[in-house]
Scaffold this active site. Structure first.
Site, mmCIF file in Angstrom:
data_model
loop_
_atom_site.group_PDB
_atom_site.id
_atom_site.type_symbol
_atom_site.label_atom_id
_atom_site.label_comp_id
_atom_site.label_asym_id
_atom_site.label_seq_id
_atom_site.Cartn_x
_atom_site.Cartn_y
_atom_site.Cartn_z
ATOM 1 N N MET A 298 -0.040 -0.354 5.068
ATOM 2 C CA MET A 298 0.073 -1.196 5.876
ATOM 3 C C MET A 298 -1.122 -1.086 7.180
ATOM 4 S SD MET A 298 3.012 -2.809 5.656
ATOM 5 C CE MET A 298 3.982 -3.183 7.037
ATOM 6 N N GLN B 52 8.712 7.552 -5.358
ATOM 7 C CA GLN B 52 9.182 6.070 -5.262
ATOM 8 C C GLN B 52 9.785 5.913 -6.612
ATOM 9 O OE1 GLN B 52 7.274 3.070 -2.802
ATOM 10 N NE2 GLN B 52 5.426 3.854 -3.979
ATOM 11 N N GLU C 102 -6.784 -5.707 16.060
ATOM 12 C CA GLU C 102 -7.907 -4.822 16.435
ATOM 13 C C GLU C 102 -8.565 -4.278 15.231
ATOM 14 O OE1 GLU C 102 -9.265 -4.438 19.275
ATOM 15 O OE2 GLU C 102 -8.048 -5.300 20.741
ATOM 16 N N GLU D 272 -4.754 -4.308 -8.843
ATOM 17 C CA GLU D 272 -3.079 -4.498 -9.077
ATOM 18 C C GLU D 272 -2.348 -5.591 -9.023
ATOM 19 O OE1 GLU D 272 0.731 -2.128 -7.150
ATOM 20 O OE2 GLU D 272 -0.693 -3.385 -5.691
ATOM 21 N N ASP E 219 -5.584 -3.658 -3.838
ATOM 22 C CA ASP E 219 -4.095 -3.546 -3.827
ATOM 23 C C ASP E 219 -3.359 -4.814 -3.781
ATOM 24 O OD1 ASP E 219 -1.437 -1.978 -3.074
ATOM 25 O OD2 ASP E 219 -1.809 -3.238 -1.369
#
Length: 434
Positions: free
Chosen positions: A83, A325, A139, A234, A209
């Site tokens: 993120m 995960q 930013e 991916e 990604d």
């Protein structure tokens, strides 16, 4: 991959590192062997993951690995790095700071191992709210205005950030604003950032990604402009399943998506590949008593490696499918059968950190990599499937290696003369031509 061209492009490497790379050229000509150098929990490592991984450089290099894939390097709202916000700010990473990252990359280069950066550019998190109270002001992490964006850099059909940019060119990412890759400033500044990662930080290659989030045409712009030595995307989409919840035998549509992406990015003229999720999904089920799945209707491998092996990056698990995960894990008691397949077959195999270091499989995996390198198995090697039944898969690679997967033992009558067993384990065996 042409090693000499790669070394020429990497003009920032020292002469001593170039000499090391030249010494390893015999391995590199056999094709890439990738290594994912982290898992989902690596950010928690005391003292930082970069420092910790420094102690593994020798083992990774000695195993015959040509490329190590590191986690996203930038500041991120999510600890794992997926993120991202201030892209130029590498000191805010949970894995360590910029200096530690550069030292780690230099250590890998000193062993002749190239380094892949995990590039997360489909989406981005904003730093500030605008006058309306909406988080849409970004930013870049530098004193100047590079990557300092506003809502006009967000896709207008994205539910986040009240974007005013062009429509999204790919799938939506639900957790953060999707970047407008049709915007010329976005393209220019992302290319500048990628060039900085390459020239200043030392990265050699890219892992893209969530590449299904923006079109292959956009990916081509970034790859062509930055010229990584290797790239892998991916593109994780759902397979077609039957009523029993298992993948259908025919997964042509699934692998066609991967082939189409690579073709649009540049095909044979590009260094771009795609993770072979088709092979991953089929292999997951095949090792559970359904090895017949490993031969397609055309007699070839049923995944992307059956159609365009040189552009397929194969894997058993990664930080998403496995690790903590556990989104799509390989059967844990048959992981070495998975490695026996990908490390002796065409494609660009990728080894997962957990299996190599944490599961006690290091020596077995090293043995398979050694066979691959010794026999010169490469991404476009010739595969001849000899048997594919419920309890037996038997294949010959380049006429020099035979791989057997499955519980059936009475296979000696199927092995041609002049081959000897050089590796074996639970549910697999490998023969080499004498």
């Amino acid at each position: 991959m042409q090693v000499l061209n790669t070394m020429v492009n990497k003009h920032f490497l020292s002469l001593s590192v170039l000499i090391v790379l030249l010494g390893l050229s015999s391995n590199l000509t056999a094709g890439q062997v990738l290594f994912q150098g982290f898992n989902w929990e690596s950010w928690k490592e005391n003292g930082g993951w970069y420092n910790f991984l420094m102690g593994k450089v020798d083992d990774i290099a000695a195993a015959g690995i040509t490329h190590v894939w590191l986690p996203p390097p930038s500041h991120s709202v999510g600890e794992q790095g997926y993120m991202p916000g201030r892209l130029y700010d590498l000191d805010a990473s949970k894995y360590g700071n910029e200096a530690q990252l550069k030292s780690l990359i230099e250590a890998f280069h000193g062993k002749g191992v190239q380094v892949i950066a995990d590039i997360v550019i489909n989406h981005r998190t904003a730093e500030h709210k605008d006058g309306r109270g909406i988080y849409c002001l970004f930013e870049g992490g530098t004193p100047d205005s590079r990557l300092d964006w506003g809502p006009h850099m967000i896709c207008r059909d994205d539910p986040y950030g009240d974007g005013t940019g062009n429509p999204d060119t790919g799938a939506d990412f639900a957790a953060a604003p999707d970047i407008d890759h049709l915007n010329k400033r976005v393209q220019r500044e992302l290319i500048g950032w990628l060039d900085w990662l390459k020239m200043d930080i030392g990265f050699d290659a890219w892992r893209l990604d969530f590449a299904k989030g923006y079109s292959a045409d956009m990916a081509k712009i970034y790859i062509d402009a930055t010229e990584p030595s290797f790239a892998v995307a991916e593109i994780w989409t759902s397979m077609a399943n039957g009523g029993d919840g298992k993948p259908n035998y025919d997964q042509n549509a699934h692998r066609q998506e991967l082939v189409n992406w690579v073709d649009r990015v540049g095909g044979a003229n590009s260094n771009a590949t795609a993770f072979d999720f088709t092979t991953k999904g089929i292999l997951n089920v095949a090792v559970e008593g359904e090895l017949w799945r490993l031969r397609g209707e055309d007699g070839k491998a049923p995944g992307m490696i059956g159609w365009w092996p040189a552009k397929a990056t194969t894997f058993v698990d990664n930080h998403d499918t496995g690790s903590t995960q556990h989104l799509w894990p390989f059967p844990s008691d048959k992981v070495m059968q998975g490695y026996a397949y990908i490390l002796t077959h065409p494609g660009n195999p990728c080894i997962f950190y957990d299996h190599f270091f944490d599961w006690g499989l290091k020596e077995e995996i090293e043995r398979l990599v050694s066979i691959r390198n010794r026999q010169g198995i490469h991404p476009a090697s010739e595969l001849r499937i000899m048997e594919a039944d419920s309890d037996l898969y038997l294949a010959e690679i380049d006429g020099k290696v035979i791989t057997k997967i499955g519980p059936r033992y009475d296979v000696e009558h199927l092995i041609p003369e002049g081959f000897q067993v050089v590796a074996h384990g639970d549910g697999y065996a490998i023969w080499e031509k004498i």
